[in-house]
Design a protein around this motif. Structure first.
Motif: not given
Length: 135
Positions: A48-61
């Motif tokens: 759900d966090v990945r979905e909420a962050l969208g493209d920003r996820w890759d930078g903080i995964a």
């Protein structure tokens, strides 16, 4: 992603602990002929966090997964163990809780993971709020 094929770079100490403790229970000569697994299994994940962050996820995964794992280590005592289930989730075995108690505990841990993410990565606070993930 197939959970059986997921491998963390550098190994997975949580999986080693999970597997070794499960092996110890299974091979205990004093164990009665009762069922091997008691308690409850729950998934705790960051989907759900990945979905909420969208493209920003890759930078903080990587950082987010490390924060989640650290929170699990802090919150789980000797009666619960965990291991990575997939890239974004963990399976937790609550040995002394029933399904309802384990679901509540897993929900509380998930909420605390999200709160820790917001504290440690403040730039994502406007995108994810703990209250949006609590049901």
């Amino acid at each position: 992603m197939d959970a059986a094929r997921f491998e963390r770079p550098g190994g997975d100490a949580g999986a080693d602990r999970f597997d070794s403790r499960l092996e110890a229970v299974a091979s205990d000569p004093g164990r009665e002929a009762s069922p091997l697994v008691a308690g409850a299994l729950q998934l705790v994940g960051l989907e759900d966090v990945r979905e909420a962050l969208g493209d920003r996820w890759d930078g903080i995964a990587a950082r987010a997964v490390a924060i989640a794992e650290n929170e699990l280590q802090i919150q789980l005592g000797d009666t619960a163990i965990y291991r990575h289930y997939s890239e974004l989730s963990f399976v937790v075995c609550f040995a002394e809780l029933d399904q309802v108690q384990a679901a509540l505990r897993a929900g509380n841990i998930a909420r605390d993971i999200k709160a820790r993410l917001i504290l440690q990565i403040p730039e994502i606070a406007h995108v994810i709020g703990v209250e949006q993930f609590v049901t």
